[in-house]
Design an enzyme around this catalytic site. Structure first.
Site, mmCIF file in Angstrom:
data_model
loop_
_atom_site.group_PDB
_atom_site.id
_atom_site.type_symbol
_atom_site.label_atom_id
_atom_site.label_comp_id
_atom_site.label_asym_id
_atom_site.label_seq_id
_atom_site.Cartn_x
_atom_site.Cartn_y
_atom_site.Cartn_z
ATOM 1 N N HIS A 1 -67.565 8.208 -10.369
ATOM 2 C CA HIS A 1 -68.444 7.223 -9.305
ATOM 3 C C HIS A 1 -70.084 7.067 -9.700
ATOM 4 O O HIS A 1 -69.955 8.802 -9.610
ATOM 5 C CB HIS A 1 -67.542 7.733 -7.604
ATOM 6 C CG HIS A 1 -65.901 7.040 -7.686
ATOM 7 N ND1 HIS A 1 -65.521 8.345 -7.487
ATOM 8 C CD2 HIS A 1 -65.688 6.378 -7.141
ATOM 9 C CE1 HIS A 1 -64.492 8.491 -7.591
ATOM 10 N NE2 HIS A 1 -64.520 7.506 -7.583
ATOM 11 N N ASP B 1 -70.704 10.709 -7.506
ATOM 12 C CA ASP B 1 -70.159 12.014 -7.704
ATOM 13 C C ASP B 1 -71.623 12.684 -8.964
ATOM 14 O O ASP B 1 -71.437 13.656 -8.993
ATOM 15 C CB ASP B 1 -69.287 11.684 -9.187
ATOM 16 C CG ASP B 1 -67.837 11.137 -8.454
ATOM 17 O OD1 ASP B 1 -67.857 10.579 -7.846
ATOM 18 O OD2 ASP B 1 -67.561 10.577 -9.096
ATOM 19 N N GLU C 1 -51.895 4.054 -9.904
ATOM 20 C CA GLU C 1 -51.776 5.958 -9.349
ATOM 21 C C GLU C 1 -50.973 5.950 -8.896
ATOM 22 O O GLU C 1 -50.688 5.421 -8.412
ATOM 23 C CB GLU C 1 -53.116 6.113 -8.448
ATOM 24 C CG GLU C 1 -53.105 7.582 -8.139
ATOM 25 C CD GLU C 1 -54.437 8.261 -7.325
ATOM 26 O OE1 GLU C 1 -55.475 7.471 -7.951
ATOM 27 O OE2 GLU C 1 -54.319 8.800 -6.668
ATOM 28 N N HIS D 1 -50.328 6.394 -5.415
ATOM 29 C CA HIS D 1 -50.516 5.637 -4.274
ATOM 30 C C HIS D 1 -49.069 4.373 -4.926
ATOM 31 O O HIS D 1 -48.562 4.589 -3.146
ATOM 32 C CB HIS D 1 -52.120 4.154 -5.141
ATOM 33 C CG HIS D 1 -52.953 5.536 -4.757
ATOM 34 N ND1 HIS D 1 -54.166 5.011 -5.946
ATOM 35 C CD2 HIS D 1 -53.392 6.667 -4.433
ATOM 36 C CE1 HIS D 1 -55.178 5.409 -5.419
ATOM 37 N NE2 HIS D 1 -55.276 6.715 -5.144
ATOM 38 N N ASP E 1 -53.949 6.094 -12.898
ATOM 39 C CA ASP E 1 -54.432 7.200 -12.917
ATOM 40 C C ASP E 1 -53.238 8.143 -12.518
ATOM 41 O O ASP E 1 -52.548 8.100 -11.901
ATOM 42 C CB ASP E 1 -54.913 7.319 -11.321
ATOM 43 C CG ASP E 1 -56.753 6.771 -10.972
ATOM 44 O OD1 ASP E 1 -56.900 6.544 -12.290
ATOM 45 O OD2 ASP E 1 -57.476 6.890 -10.127
ATOM 46 N N ASP F 1 -52.483 11.496 0.776
ATOM 47 C CA ASP F 1 -52.460 11.519 -0.842
ATOM 48 C C ASP F 1 -52.781 13.182 -1.495
ATOM 49 O O ASP F 1 -54.259 13.393 -1.691
ATOM 50 C CB ASP F 1 -53.836 10.195 -1.142
ATOM 51 C CG ASP F 1 -54.277 9.982 -2.668
ATOM 52 O OD1 ASP F 1 -53.435 10.401 -3.482
ATOM 53 O OD2 ASP F 1 -55.596 9.595 -2.804
ATOM 54 N N ASP G 1 -52.917 14.313 -4.446
ATOM 55 C CA ASP G 1 -53.821 14.493 -5.309
ATOM 56 C C ASP G 1 -53.775 15.811 -6.405
ATOM 57 O O ASP G 1 -53.935 16.328 -6.900
ATOM 58 C CB ASP G 1 -55.253 14.092 -5.731
ATOM 59 C CG ASP G 1 -55.605 12.713 -5.196
ATOM 60 O OD1 ASP G 1 -55.112 12.210 -5.970
ATOM 61 O OD2 ASP G 1 -56.996 12.043 -4.535
ATOM 62 N N ASP H 1 -56.349 12.131 -12.148
ATOM 63 C CA ASP H 1 -57.136 11.330 -10.482
ATOM 64 C C ASP H 1 -56.783 12.828 -9.591
ATOM 65 O O ASP H 1 -56.279 12.377 -8.944
ATOM 66 C CB ASP H 1 -57.329 10.301 -10.536
ATOM 67 C CG ASP H 1 -57.730 9.604 -9.282
ATOM 68 O OD1 ASP H 1 -58.697 11.017 -8.290
ATOM 69 O OD2 ASP H 1 -58.114 9.063 -7.938
HETATM 70 C C1 XUL Z 1 -58.581 7.485 -4.204
HETATM 71 C C2 XUL Z 1 -58.934 7.115 -5.582
HETATM 72 C C3 XUL Z 1 -59.805 7.261 -6.201
HETATM 73 C C4 XUL Z 1 -60.394 6.364 -7.324
HETATM 74 C C5 XUL Z 1 -61.249 5.098 -7.839
HETATM 75 O O1 XUL Z 1 -57.021 7.905 -3.641
HETATM 76 O O2 XUL Z 1 -57.400 7.150 -6.175
HETATM 77 O O3 XUL Z 1 -60.434 8.597 -7.180
HETATM 78 O O4 XUL Z 1 -59.513 6.162 -8.084
HETATM 79 O O5 XUL Z 1 -62.286 5.147 -7.287
HETATM 80 CO CO CO Z 2 -57.685 7.106 -8.044
#
Ligand code: XUL
Ligand code: CO
Length: 431
Positions: A97, A100, A264, A267, A292, A303, A305, A335
């Protein structure tokens, strides 16, 4: 060279090693006519590994990285360490991003200058190392100005700010030879309908996405535009809930041939789906793009991650990716972030290395299942009736004719086993 990773050496493929090494990921192994590296197309997510401070709702940062702070020198140090990690892991891609990689300035123009300077710095490092950009994206959710949304903000000034930001992030992605541009609508949703004009906000989001597509063509960016669905968090209701919802949205705004999905794992779970469901649906709609890869906690409802470590799940996901024809511009972006107690540089390396191995192992299982062919043969057999002349004619027919034929005859179709357990047993032979 920085001294962050100190005495950690580049990881090798060493199947019998008990040290830090790859036991399954062998980038040069040729599978189905392609090197494993080209199949999996691994990417490191800059944000989690280098920008995330290890906070949670109950406590602030646990990581104390030497590059934390808001200066250009520190942003360059961060990039130096990041590229050292890409090299140690021999990972071909990374993703960022804007927020970042550059310090936030006091104005749009100052942030943009910082950004452009860092993009040039990243460009030099990419040339020197061969690391490529899988995708770029804009962070339109962390700063307080985005608290009520970016494109869907009730305030047009924030829409304009967001549009100008995405324009510059697309320019930078294009300049660095990025292969995709991602839009995740972090705050494109709402907290309460009481203060929300839902119809207007969806129109704004649709026009914003059209503008992104128009701009892609204007600058001749050949990569894919990817939308990343997520059902909630941070907003209570997110407009890009899941693949099915986003597809309806794309159709409404005439974008279904222009935009693909970045799906993702976590998600998908939050939306109440499996990862493979989202992948199979995107593929069947012709909008599969990239993934992702992470793992979500199945109990917390957040989430989380986490780095992937469940081989059977990963295998079923890559099975769908392979059936979709594999990645073209897309890839496997981690991710995923460390747990906040995993403080040490070695944790960053081990987490990625383990995730790459889990993916390689799952991928090889998926290839073996596909090459074995039993699953696909049994699926085809289940639907064989639809390939018969009668089956094909049925879809060309109508209710009245179908009923007339049925009423005249003496038919009583018998149910057939769906064979779920047998199919699961077959999968378990490979994973
Ligand atoms: C947030 C997410 C982000 C996107 C990019 O849940 O997955 O990191 O991948 O903005
Ligand atoms: Co993501």
């Amino acid at each position: 060279m920085t001294d962050f990773f100190n005495d950690i050496s580049p990881l090798a493929y060493a199947p019998d090693s008990t040290d830090l090494a790859f036991r399954h990921y062998n980038p040069d192994e040729v599978i189905m006519g392609k090197r494993m590296e080209e199949h999996l197309r691994f990417a490191v997510a800059y944000w989690h590994s280098f920008a995330w401070p290890g906070g949670d709702p109950f406590g602030a940062e646990t990581f104390q990285r030497p590059w934390f702070g808001n200066t250009m020198d520190l942003a360059r140090l961060k990039a130096d360490v990041a590229f050292e990690m890409f090299n140690l892991l021999n990972v071909p891609y990374f993703c960022w991003h804007d927020a970042d990689i550059r310090p936030e300035g006091d104005s749009f123009a100052e942030s943009l200058n910082n950004f452009k300077e860092i993009i040039d710095y990243l460009g030099e490092k990419m040339d020197a190392s061969g690391t490529k950009l899988l995708w770029g994206t804009a962070n339109l959710f962390s700063h307080r100005r985005f608290m009520s949304g970016a494109a869907t903000n009730p305030d047009p000034e924030i829409f304009a700010w967001s549009a100008a930001t995405v324009k510059n992030c697309m320019d930078a992605t294009h300049k660095l030879g990025g292969e995709n541009y991602v839009l995740w609508g972090g705050r494109e949703g709402y907290e309460t309908l009481l203060n929300t004009d839902l119809k207007r906000e969806r129109q704004q989001a649709g026009r914003f996405l059209q503008m992104a597509v128009e701009y892609k063509h204007k600058i001749g960016f050949k990569g894919a535009i990817l939308v990343e669905p997520k059902p909630q968090e941070p907003s209570k209701h997110q407009y890009d809930f899941d693949v099915a919802t986003v597809y309806g949205f794309l159709k409404e705004f005439g974008l279904e041939d222009e935009v693909q999905m970045n799906i993702e794992q976590g998600h998908a779970i939050l939306a109440g789906h499996s990862f493979e469901h989202e992948l199979a649906l995107a593929s069947s709609l012709g909008i599969f793009g990239s993934i992702d890869m992470n793992r979500n906690d199945y109990q917390s409802g957040w989430d989380t991650d986490q780095f992937p470590n469940n081989v059977p799940e990963v295998a079923l996901a890559y099975y769908e990716v392979l059936k979709a024809g594999g990645f073209t511009t897309g890839g496997t972006n981690f991710d995923a972030k460390l747990r906040r107690q995993s403080l040490d540089p070695i944790d960053l390396i081990a987490s990625h290395a383990g995730a790459m191995d889990v993916c390689a192992r799952g991928f090889k299982a998926a290839v073996a299942m596909l090459e074995d062919g039993t699953l696909e043969a049994m699926r085809a057999e289940r639907y064989a009736g639809w390939d018969s002349t009668q089956g094909k004619a049925l879809l060309e027919s109508d209710f009245a004719s179908i009923a007339a034929e049925l009423e005249a005859g003496d038919v009583n179709p018998q149910p057939r086993s769906g064979r779920q357990e047998i199919l699961e047993n077959i999968v378990n032979r490979f994973v």
